[in-house]
Design an enzyme around this catalytic site. Structure first.
Site, PDB file in Angstrom:
ATOM      1  N   GLN A  11      33.722   7.242  17.104  1.00 32.23           N
ATOM      2  CA  GLN A  11      32.705   6.188  17.118  1.00 32.23           C
ATOM      3  C   GLN A  11      33.143   4.923  17.834  1.00 32.23           C
ATOM      4  OE1 GLN A  11      31.858   5.767  12.901  1.00 32.23           O
ATOM      5  NE2 GLN A  11      30.326   7.393  12.939  1.00 32.23           N
ATOM      6  N   ASN A  68      38.567   9.551   9.492  1.00 36.22           N
ATOM      7  CA  ASN A  68      38.745  10.962   9.841  1.00 36.22           C
ATOM      8  C   ASN A  68      39.952  11.197  10.735  1.00 36.22           C
ATOM      9  OD1 ASN A  68      36.802  12.380   8.456  1.00 36.22           O
ATOM     10  ND2 ASN A  68      35.477  12.749  10.210  1.00 36.22           N
ATOM     11  N   ASP A  88      27.500  11.916   7.400  1.00 38.40           N
ATOM     12  CA  ASP A  88      28.927  11.639   7.343  1.00 38.40           C
ATOM     13  C   ASP A  88      29.311  10.517   8.304  1.00 38.40           C
ATOM     14  OD1 ASP A  88      29.478  13.518   5.402  1.00 38.40           O
ATOM     15  OD2 ASP A  88      29.984  15.096   6.823  1.00 38.40           O
ATOM     16  N   ARG A 147      39.898  17.326  32.807  1.00 37.98           N
ATOM     17  CA  ARG A 147      41.272  16.953  33.095  1.00 37.98           C
ATOM     18  C   ARG A 147      42.140  17.002  31.852  1.00 37.98           C
ATOM     19  NH1 ARG A 147      42.756  11.740  36.210  1.00 37.98           N
ATOM     20  NH2 ARG A 147      44.758  12.711  35.718  1.00 37.98           N
ATOM     21  N   ALA A 165      36.879  18.293  10.143  1.00 43.30           N
ATOM     22  CA  ALA A 165      36.028  17.810  11.231  1.00 43.30           C
ATOM     23  C   ALA A 165      36.560  18.326  12.575  1.00 43.30           C
ATOM     24  CB  ALA A 165      35.954  16.282  11.177  1.00 43.30           C
ATOM     25  N   TYR A 166      36.820  17.432  13.510  1.00 44.27           N
ATOM     26  CA  TYR A 166      37.249  17.816  14.850  1.00 44.27           C
ATOM     27  C   TYR A 166      38.546  18.634  14.794  1.00 44.27           C
ATOM     28  CZ  TYR A 166      37.874  17.040  19.939  1.00 44.27           C
ATOM     29  OH  TYR A 166      38.019  17.191  21.293  1.00 44.27           O
ATOM     30  N   LEU A 186      39.595  20.705  12.581  1.00 43.69           N
ATOM     31  CA  LEU A 186      39.330  22.090  12.183  1.00 43.69           C
ATOM     32  C   LEU A 186      38.801  22.891  13.370  1.00 43.69           C
ATOM     33  CD1 LEU A 186      39.275  24.116   9.822  1.00 43.69           C
ATOM     34  CD2 LEU A 186      36.915  23.392   9.391  1.00 43.69           C
ATOM     35  N   ASP A 245      44.192  19.156  26.572  1.00 42.09           N
ATOM     36  CA  ASP A 245      42.962  18.390  26.766  1.00 42.09           C
ATOM     37  C   ASP A 245      42.972  17.106  25.950  1.00 42.09           C
ATOM     38  OD1 ASP A 245      42.123  20.388  28.419  1.00 42.09           O
ATOM     39  OD2 ASP A 245      40.430  21.034  27.186  1.00 42.09           O
TER      40      ASP A 245
END
Length: 263
Positions: A213, A105, A30, A116, A155-156, A158, A143
């Site tokens: 990325q 995405n 992916d 932090r 992805a992140y 979820l 965060d």
């Protein structure tokens, strides 16, 4: 595998491929398709993904099926799908405006230091685009923050507790990452509106990343403005492709309830 003789294949830049090809075949995971998608979406050239990775939400053709899939595709037997792409710009506190950063995405704001939190405010354009002013959403301490497309909703976003958004919806999921206030929950907004995230005046060390990325460092009081890009990403799938079958396979959802007829 058979190695081709050196010099027997022509190579070119992505810009050359986009201008000369009618189809791009991406072989990898992916992440490979996300990288290709960011640079090829504006060309309108469709992409077919062959899965050589682990998960395969976007690269849904198995390597052993590649020949048969390409044969069917050349006969016109395929599913064509468009996925919206994000365009993020950083409006610096000193008035400067960055060039657009593309994301298939998600766009993520977080502190480079893992321990932090970040303090920031979120806004939504009160009209299509951002010409009609900004409507304040909330002040956050978390965060980080994820602005996800439907493609990135598995992805992140979820993992951060966001919803699965069907790719046919022109919508964005706004997902706070481990918020300090538990009532700070994900929301879904129309993709026709621009999202604005403004860092607090004392926030140092924050960063923006696109698809995990590429990205850039942020400074105190910088604003990140995220909108739908003018062009969508075009994906091709085999005729057998089913989004819900993909979810059942990758997320281990229930298969066939007892007493219910099979498809």
């Amino acid at each position: 595998a058979r190695l081709l003789p050196a010099g027997s294949c022509k190579t070119g830049s992505r810009e050359e491929l986009a201008s000369r090809c009618n189809l791009i075949v991406v072989i990898g995971g992916d992440g490979t398709l996300l990288d290709a998608g960011r640079s090829l979406a504006s060309s309108g050239v469709p992409i077919l993904g062959v899965n050589q990775g682990r998960l395969g939400f976007l690269v849904d053709v198995r390597p052993e099926d590649m020949g048969a899939t390409l044969g069917a595709l050349f006969r016109g037997e395929y599913i064509r799908e468009t996925r919206l792409v994000l365009e993020a710009r950083v409006r610096r506190a000193d008035g400067g405006l960055s060039l657009p950063w593309m994301a298939v995405n998600d766009v993520v704001i977080r502190n480079q230091a893992a321990i932090r939190m970040v303090e920031f405010a979120t806004y939504l354009a009160s009209d299509v685009g951002d010409g009609g002013g900004w409507e304040f959403i909330s002040q956050h301490r978390a965060d980080g923050f994820i602005v996800s497309t439907a493609t990135g909703s598995t992805a992140y976003a979820l993992s951060g507790g966001g919803p699965v958004v069907h790719p046919a919806l022109a919508a964005l999921a706004l997902v706070p990452i481990c918020p300090h206030t538990l009532s700070d929950r994900p929301i879904v907004v129309p993709a026709s509106r621009t999202v604005r995230i403004v860092l607090g005046p004392n926030e140092t060390g924050a960063t923006m990343t696109c698809d995990g990325q590429i990205g850039t460092a942020l400074s105190p009081s910088d604003a990140v403005e995220i909108r739908r890009a003018p062009e969508d990403l075009v994906l091709l799938h085999p005729r057998s492709y089913s989004y819900f079958e993909l979810l059942r396979d990758k997320l281990d959802w229930g298969r066939n309830p007892v007493g219910m007829p099979k498809k």
